[in-house]
Design an enzyme around this catalytic site. Sequence first.
Site, PDB file in Angstrom:
ATOM      1  N   ASN A  42       0.749  -1.297   0.012  1.00 52.49           N
ATOM      2  CA  ASN A  42      -0.139   0.153  -0.067  1.00 52.49           C
ATOM      3  C   ASN A  42       0.777   1.057  -0.064  1.00 52.49           C
ATOM      4  OD1 ASN A  42       0.842  -0.483   2.729  1.00 52.49           O
ATOM      5  ND2 ASN A  42      -1.163   0.304   3.567  1.00 52.49           N
ATOM      6  N   GLU A  71       8.883   3.416  14.330  1.00 49.29           N
ATOM      7  CA  GLU A  71       9.750   3.967  13.010  1.00 49.29           C
ATOM      8  C   GLU A  71       9.624   5.583  12.841  1.00 49.29           C
ATOM      9  OE1 GLU A  71       8.117   1.658   9.638  1.00 49.29           O
ATOM     10  OE2 GLU A  71       9.266   0.290  10.364  1.00 49.29           O
TER      11      GLU A  71
HETATM   12  P1  NAD Z   1       0.426  -8.877   4.297  1.00 47.92           P
HETATM   13  O1  NAD Z   1       0.827  -9.217   5.613  1.00 47.92           O
HETATM   14  O2  NAD Z   1      -0.543  -9.877   3.387  1.00 47.92           O
HETATM   15  O3  NAD Z   1       1.689  -8.734   3.299  1.00 47.92           O
HETATM   16  C1  NAD Z   1       2.695  -7.839   3.628  1.00 47.92           C
HETATM   17  C2  NAD Z   1       3.921  -8.501   3.380  1.00 47.92           C
HETATM   18  O4  NAD Z   1       4.158  -9.694   4.139  1.00 47.92           O
HETATM   19  C3  NAD Z   1       4.211  -8.654   2.026  1.00 47.92           C
HETATM   20  O5  NAD Z   1       5.376  -8.281   1.618  1.00 47.92           O
HETATM   21  C4  NAD Z   1       3.696 -10.358   1.879  1.00 47.92           C
HETATM   22  O6  NAD Z   1       4.333 -10.924   0.828  1.00 47.92           O
HETATM   23  C5  NAD Z   1       4.317 -10.616   3.110  1.00 47.92           C
HETATM   24  N1  NAD Z   1       4.116 -11.942   3.474  1.00 47.92           N
HETATM   25  C6  NAD Z   1       2.793 -12.389   3.633  1.00 47.92           C
HETATM   26  N2  NAD Z   1       2.763 -13.704   4.038  1.00 47.92           N
HETATM   27  C7  NAD Z   1       4.067 -13.952   4.546  1.00 47.92           C
HETATM   28  C8  NAD Z   1       4.971 -14.959   5.035  1.00 47.92           C
HETATM   29  N3  NAD Z   1       4.198 -16.302   5.359  1.00 47.92           N
HETATM   30  N4  NAD Z   1       6.301 -15.028   5.115  1.00 47.92           N
HETATM   31  C9  NAD Z   1       7.004 -13.911   4.866  1.00 47.92           C
HETATM   32  N5  NAD Z   1       6.231 -12.673   4.375  1.00 47.92           N
HETATM   33  C10 NAD Z   1       4.793 -12.845   4.173  1.00 47.92           C
HETATM   34  O7  NAD Z   1      -0.263  -7.353   4.287  1.00 47.92           O
HETATM   35  P2  NAD Z   1      -0.857  -6.599   3.054  1.00 47.92           P
HETATM   36  O8  NAD Z   1      -2.378  -7.175   2.619  1.00 47.92           O
HETATM   37  O9  NAD Z   1       0.264  -6.298   2.061  1.00 47.92           O
HETATM   38  O10 NAD Z   1      -0.935  -5.132   3.770  1.00 47.92           O
HETATM   39  C11 NAD Z   1      -1.890  -4.598   4.383  1.00 47.92           C
HETATM   40  C12 NAD Z   1      -1.739  -4.712   5.927  1.00 47.92           C
HETATM   41  O11 NAD Z   1      -0.838  -4.186   6.456  1.00 47.92           O
HETATM   42  C13 NAD Z   1      -2.805  -3.938   6.860  1.00 47.92           C
HETATM   43  O12 NAD Z   1      -3.206  -4.776   7.772  1.00 47.92           O
HETATM   44  C14 NAD Z   1      -2.269  -2.573   7.183  1.00 47.92           C
HETATM   45  O13 NAD Z   1      -2.692  -2.272   8.374  1.00 47.92           O
HETATM   46  C15 NAD Z   1      -0.732  -3.128   7.278  1.00 47.92           C
HETATM   47  N6  NAD Z   1       0.010  -2.101   7.288  1.00 47.92           N
HETATM   48  C16 NAD Z   1       0.543  -1.484   8.412  1.00 47.92           C
HETATM   49  C17 NAD Z   1       1.344  -0.327   8.351  1.00 47.92           C
HETATM   50  C18 NAD Z   1       1.823   0.127   9.721  1.00 47.92           C
HETATM   51  O14 NAD Z   1       2.956   0.781   9.628  1.00 47.92           O
HETATM   52  N7  NAD Z   1       1.291  -0.292  10.789  1.00 47.92           N
HETATM   53  C19 NAD Z   1       1.599   0.175   7.007  1.00 47.92           C
HETATM   54  C20 NAD Z   1       0.885  -0.112   6.102  1.00 47.92           C
HETATM   55  C21 NAD Z   1       0.203  -1.429   6.292  1.00 47.92           C
END
Ligand code: NAD
Length: 513
Positions: free
Chosen positions: A183, A491
């Site tokens: 995102n 961060e």
């Molecule tokens: P996600 O957890 O599906 O994916 C995030 C990353 O993790 C991607 O690179 C994905 O490929 C990787 N990933 C997924 N499964 C994995 C595994 N088993 N092993 C290693 N890597 C893995 O999340 P998303 O859908 O891409 O992003 C949306 C989420 O992120 C929302 O919940 C949002 O709130 C959160 N988010 C948090 C922040 C913050 O700063 N707190 C910022 C942006 C997004």
Amino acid sequence: MAAVCLLRTRSLFRQFVPGLPAAMQRQYSLDISSQLLRTQGYVDGRWVSAASVFPVLDPATGQELARVADCGPAEAKQAVDAAYKAFYSWKQFTAKERSYLLRKWFDLLTLHKEDLAKLITFECGKPMKESLGEIAYSASFIEWFAEEARRTYGDIVPSAAKDRKVLLLKQPVGVASIITPWNFPSAMITRKVGAALAAGCTVVVKPAEDTPLSALALAELASQAGIPPGVFNVVPCSREKTPEVGKVLCTDDLVAKVSFTGSTATGKILLKHAADTVKKVSMELGGHAPFIVFDSADVDMAVAGAMASKFRNSGQTCVCSNRFLVQSGIHDRFMEKLGRAMDAELRLGHGSEPGTTQGPLINSRAADKVVSQVSDAVSRGAKVLRGGKRLHGSFMEPTLLAGVTTDMLCTREETFGPLLPVIRFDSEAEALAIANASHVGLAGYFYSQDISQIWRVAEALEVGMVGVNEGLLSTCEASFGGVKQSGLGREGSKYGIEEYLDVKYMCFGGLKP
Ligand code: NAD
């Protein structure tokens, strides 16, 4: 007004419908400098291929933008080894030398901001104006940590013994694995990598499978800036390869630190991986932000804040307001003005079209989730005041729901889409109880002109970041992070670099008084 909005979007979407004659399809081409459109992994200063490739799609049209090397565990391990080797020389650079290289990287991001923004718009769907904003935000972390690199002060502590001096030194932790979401395809990387490199760590980045191109463009510019081989590595991979690559990055003995941004569910998996070798971890996870409008609020400010906080990136930010709580005395005025603002300001389309404010959601699964939350709310008595429908592909109408109650799905789980559900409340205590009834706590917002209430509520909200009469709060100078299951660590700000530093106590003894 909702009908007008729908008509406008329909005429735009005709251009995307697959199967229409070519003449009726509007073409959107990603026209950027070829040096920034990289499709291989970046390991030890070299562009590397993998045994297979995976497609990167424009979420607005479904068209393929590029095929990217699908790195597996072997490439991930090579990257970790390269980062480990580079760590021993990178940490010997003086803070001023690291700062200088980071500054050059910042300058290059700024120079190429248009092309970098186009990459974001095409792979993530964001309107160009927001993509340019993300590049400015992304670059700001490199600049900020270039400055912070020179201020990793330790301490000299008054000693209890006359023959000893007590010194506390800050030292880089080592190789950091960085796993990021789609995102903010650029800024979620620089917010971590800026701090890591400034501290003297080296990194392996695994970008999200939907948006690897922005990460690879960052690698190209890091190389042009003179950041040495092995210091910044990128291993893109498909959804299928992600679990194995993630496992290498979170379990390899040479990795000292895991920094993750993404969903709480994935964060828990990575925490378990990292536990076996007791790695240092930072987790920026999901949010479920409350947005409270008290009777004393300036209604126009509250409406402007709600629009900014809800509809940025079509509602796909972790700090997006998810649950709107509006006090009875101001409720009807707020709803009327908010509905009018949605009609006037929101325009769906391809992110590269001038005037677009709402792009598509990242993929069909994201749109399905919003639709299921709307259906659930309606089946439990909520009223749809605007939008409510899914359009072509993963486009979703900006949706306003009234009469929402806390048993509805949209008040219990993160939406990540353009759904604005409004709960009516009577007392401050009731609003706080609803706002805090969540297992996550990233951001929270409220609008009030009552100074005592402002202090009470700001202190009582169980979140890591509070917007008081403000709907947008992210900035490199402030700490970003949450409480409860929204994560661990911070961060940005002066605290961000600490996540990549260990404190070493040095006892300097045998001194003659
Ligand atoms: P996600 O957890 O599906 O994916 C995030 C990353 O993790 C991607 O690179 C994905 O490929 C990787 N990933 C997924 N499964 C994995 C595994 N088993 N092993 C290693 N890597 C893995 O999340 P998303 O859908 O891409 O992003 C949306 C989420 O992120 C929302 O919940 C949002 O709130 C959160 N988010 C948090 C922040 C913050 O700063 N707190 C910022 C942006 C997004």
